[in-house]
Scaffold this motif. Structure first.
Motif, PDB file in Angstrom:
ATOM      1  N   SER A  53     -15.510   0.922  12.725  1.00 46.29           N
ATOM      2  CA  SER A  53     -14.305  -0.700  13.500  1.00 46.29           C
ATOM      3  C   SER A  53     -14.707  -1.017  12.056  1.00 46.29           C
ATOM      4  O   SER A  53     -13.270  -0.942  11.108  1.00 46.29           O
ATOM      5  CB  SER A  53     -14.323  -0.594  14.691  1.00 46.29           C
ATOM      6  OG  SER A  53     -15.459  -1.606  14.606  1.00 46.29           O
ATOM      7  N   VAL A  54     -15.257  -0.998  11.475  1.00 46.72           N
ATOM      8  CA  VAL A  54     -15.008  -2.173  10.151  1.00 46.72           C
ATOM      9  C   VAL A  54     -14.630  -1.177   9.090  1.00 46.72           C
ATOM     10  O   VAL A  54     -13.933  -1.630   8.346  1.00 46.72           O
ATOM     11  CB  VAL A  54     -16.125  -3.062   9.950  1.00 46.72           C
ATOM     12  CG1 VAL A  54     -15.812  -3.447   8.882  1.00 46.72           C
ATOM     13  CG2 VAL A  54     -16.826  -3.667  10.671  1.00 46.72           C
ATOM     14  N   ASN A  55     -15.013   0.368   8.801  1.00 52.71           N
ATOM     15  CA  ASN A  55     -15.431   1.074   8.056  1.00 52.71           C
ATOM     16  C   ASN A  55     -13.656   2.023   8.094  1.00 52.71           C
ATOM     17  O   ASN A  55     -12.781   1.532   7.604  1.00 52.71           O
ATOM     18  CB  ASN A  55     -16.584   2.279   7.953  1.00 52.71           C
ATOM     19  CG  ASN A  55     -17.430   1.735   7.168  1.00 52.71           C
ATOM     20  OD1 ASN A  55     -17.666   0.383   6.413  1.00 52.71           O
ATOM     21  ND2 ASN A  55     -18.228   1.568   8.216  1.00 52.71           N
ATOM     22  N   LYS A  56     -13.432   1.755   9.424  1.00 53.08           N
ATOM     23  CA  LYS A  56     -12.195   2.320   9.075  1.00 53.08           C
ATOM     24  C   LYS A  56     -10.244   1.605   9.200  1.00 53.08           C
ATOM     25  O   LYS A  56      -9.798   1.777   8.794  1.00 53.08           O
ATOM     26  CB  LYS A  56     -11.160   2.547  11.140  1.00 53.08           C
ATOM     27  CG  LYS A  56     -12.182   3.595  11.655  1.00 53.08           C
ATOM     28  CD  LYS A  56     -12.312   4.616  12.507  1.00 53.08           C
ATOM     29  CE  LYS A  56     -12.656   6.078  13.377  1.00 53.08           C
ATOM     30  NZ  LYS A  56     -12.609   6.272  14.497  1.00 53.08           N
ATOM     31  N   ALA A  57     -10.665   0.115   9.301  1.00 50.44           N
ATOM     32  CA  ALA A  57     -10.452  -0.718   8.945  1.00 50.44           C
ATOM     33  C   ALA A  57      -9.975  -1.222   7.642  1.00 50.44           C
ATOM     34  O   ALA A  57      -8.755  -1.163   6.801  1.00 50.44           O
ATOM     35  CB  ALA A  57     -10.565  -2.464   9.137  1.00 50.44           C
ATOM     36  N   ALA A  58     -11.243  -1.022   6.949  1.00 52.11           N
ATOM     37  CA  ALA A  58     -11.024  -0.793   5.459  1.00 52.11           C
ATOM     38  C   ALA A  58     -10.428   0.285   5.044  1.00 52.11           C
ATOM     39  O   ALA A  58      -9.998   0.322   3.811  1.00 52.11           O
ATOM     40  CB  ALA A  58     -12.287  -0.297   5.010  1.00 52.11           C
ATOM     41  N   LEU A  59     -10.305   1.541   5.249  1.00 51.79           N
ATOM     42  CA  LEU A  59     -10.146   2.656   5.060  1.00 51.79           C
ATOM     43  C   LEU A  59      -8.934   2.826   5.078  1.00 51.79           C
ATOM     44  O   LEU A  59      -8.384   2.995   4.332  1.00 51.79           O
ATOM     45  CB  LEU A  59     -10.812   4.117   6.075  1.00 51.79           C
ATOM     46  CG  LEU A  59      -9.632   4.879   5.777  1.00 51.79           C
ATOM     47  CD1 LEU A  59     -10.276   6.136   4.612  1.00 51.79           C
ATOM     48  CD2 LEU A  59     -10.489   6.349   6.848  1.00 51.79           C
ATOM     49  N   GLY A  60      -8.459   2.298   6.578  1.00 54.85           N
ATOM     50  CA  GLY A  60      -6.401   1.713   6.696  1.00 54.85           C
ATOM     51  C   GLY A  60      -5.959   1.178   5.536  1.00 54.85           C
ATOM     52  O   GLY A  60      -4.941   0.930   5.271  1.00 54.85           O
ATOM     53  N   LYS A  61      -6.851   0.030   4.743  1.00 53.75           N
ATOM     54  CA  LYS A  61      -6.231  -1.199   3.971  1.00 53.75           C
ATOM     55  C   LYS A  61      -6.420  -0.559   2.595  1.00 53.75           C
ATOM     56  O   LYS A  61      -4.777  -0.717   1.736  1.00 53.75           O
ATOM     57  CB  LYS A  61      -7.396  -2.297   3.804  1.00 53.75           C
ATOM     58  CG  LYS A  61      -6.829  -3.445   3.323  1.00 53.75           C
ATOM     59  CD  LYS A  61      -8.237  -4.462   3.286  1.00 53.75           C
ATOM     60  CE  LYS A  61      -7.382  -5.386   2.561  1.00 53.75           C
ATOM     61  NZ  LYS A  61      -8.390  -6.949   2.454  1.00 53.75           N
ATOM     62  N   ALA A  62      -6.943   0.871   2.323  1.00 56.22           N
ATOM     63  CA  ALA A  62      -7.834   1.293   0.891  1.00 56.22           C
ATOM     64  C   ALA A  62      -6.087   2.474   1.180  1.00 56.22           C
ATOM     65  O   ALA A  62      -5.436   2.656   0.355  1.00 56.22           O
ATOM     66  CB  ALA A  62      -8.266   2.503   0.819  1.00 56.22           C
ATOM     67  N   VAL A  63      -6.140   3.255   2.273  1.00 59.25           N
ATOM     68  CA  VAL A  63      -4.465   4.119   1.745  1.00 59.25           C
ATOM     69  C   VAL A  63      -3.770   3.385   2.220  1.00 59.25           C
ATOM     70  O   VAL A  63      -2.847   4.178   1.579  1.00 59.25           O
ATOM     71  CB  VAL A  63      -4.893   4.781   3.119  1.00 59.25           C
ATOM     72  CG1 VAL A  63      -3.746   5.780   3.706  1.00 59.25           C
ATOM     73  CG2 VAL A  63      -6.353   5.615   3.385  1.00 59.25           C
ATOM     74  N   SER A  64      -2.578   1.889   2.401  1.00 56.29           N
ATOM     75  CA  SER A  64      -2.097   1.310   2.201  1.00 56.29           C
ATOM     76  C   SER A  64      -1.781   0.690   1.291  1.00 56.29           C
ATOM     77  O   SER A  64      -1.139   1.066   0.834  1.00 56.29           O
ATOM     78  CB  SER A  64      -2.283   0.414   3.467  1.00 56.29           C
ATOM     79  OG  SER A  64      -0.433  -0.477   3.059  1.00 56.29           O
ATOM     80  N   ARG A  65      -3.202   0.214   0.174  1.00 64.90           N
ATOM     81  CA  ARG A  65      -2.986   0.266  -1.395  1.00 64.90           C
ATOM     82  C   ARG A  65      -2.540   1.402  -1.813  1.00 64.90           C
ATOM     83  O   ARG A  65      -2.068   1.182  -2.486  1.00 64.90           O
ATOM     84  CB  ARG A  65      -3.860  -0.825  -1.517  1.00 64.90           C
ATOM     85  CG  ARG A  65      -4.486  -1.100  -2.713  1.00 64.90           C
ATOM     86  CD  ARG A  65      -4.376  -2.132  -2.967  1.00 64.90           C
ATOM     87  NE  ARG A  65      -3.715  -3.093  -4.094  1.00 64.90           N
ATOM     88  CZ  ARG A  65      -5.095  -3.174  -5.283  1.00 64.90           C
ATOM     89  NH1 ARG A  65      -5.538  -3.259  -5.103  1.00 64.90           N
ATOM     90  NH2 ARG A  65      -4.118  -4.305  -6.321  1.00 64.90           N
ATOM     91  N   LEU A  66      -3.388   2.222  -1.464  1.00 63.29           N
ATOM     92  CA  LEU A  66      -3.127   3.232  -2.207  1.00 63.29           C
ATOM     93  C   LEU A  66      -1.196   3.433  -1.971  1.00 63.29           C
ATOM     94  O   LEU A  66      -0.881   4.106  -3.221  1.00 63.29           O
ATOM     95  CB  LEU A  66      -3.882   4.902  -1.654  1.00 63.29           C
ATOM     96  CG  LEU A  66      -3.109   6.107  -2.676  1.00 63.29           C
ATOM     97  CD1 LEU A  66      -3.982   5.718  -3.763  1.00 63.29           C
ATOM     98  CD2 LEU A  66      -4.258   7.137  -2.180  1.00 63.29           C
TER      99      LEU A  66
END
Length: 110
Positions: A53-66
């Motif tokens: 769940s922590v990694n999924k949150a980081a993934l969502g943030k990274a995708v949004s930033r990209l």
């Protein structure tokens, strides 16, 4: 904004995009679910769920930033790039170097 500043910001955006793409792929790989029949133990499975769940949150943030960076790169040639969408003031170059996807000055963003 000068052309030198614009080129510096453009290079920063490209550099950040190149850094984010492999990170997104890494996060996608580690957020894949563990099959229930894999014998990793009850505690390990719970730990995996929390980490996932922590990694999924980081993934969502990274995708949004990209997405924001790609949009900023597309807008970089626009004469209005670096102008606050709220007040129309110039966004400081230091802010654009730190957060190239910024569409607002610090005052309006607050």
């Amino acid at each position: 904004m000068t052309e030198v500043e614009r080129d510096t910001i453009r290079r920063k955006i490209v550099q950040e995009i190149e850094r984010l793409k492999p990170e997104i792929e890494r996060l996608k790989e580690i957020t894949k679910p563990v099959a229930p029949d894999d014998a990793i133990g009850r505690i390990s499975r719970m730990d995996n769920i929390v980490n996932n769940s922590v990694n999924k949150a980081a993934l969502g943030k990274a995708v949004s930033r990209l997405a924001g960076l790609e949009y900023a790169l597309a807008q970089c040639g626009n004469p209005d790039f670096g102008t606050c969408i709220e007040c129309g003031a110039a966004i400081p170059t230091a802010r654009l170097l730190a957060m190239p996807e910024s569409a607002m000055c610090v005052a309006c963003a607050e």
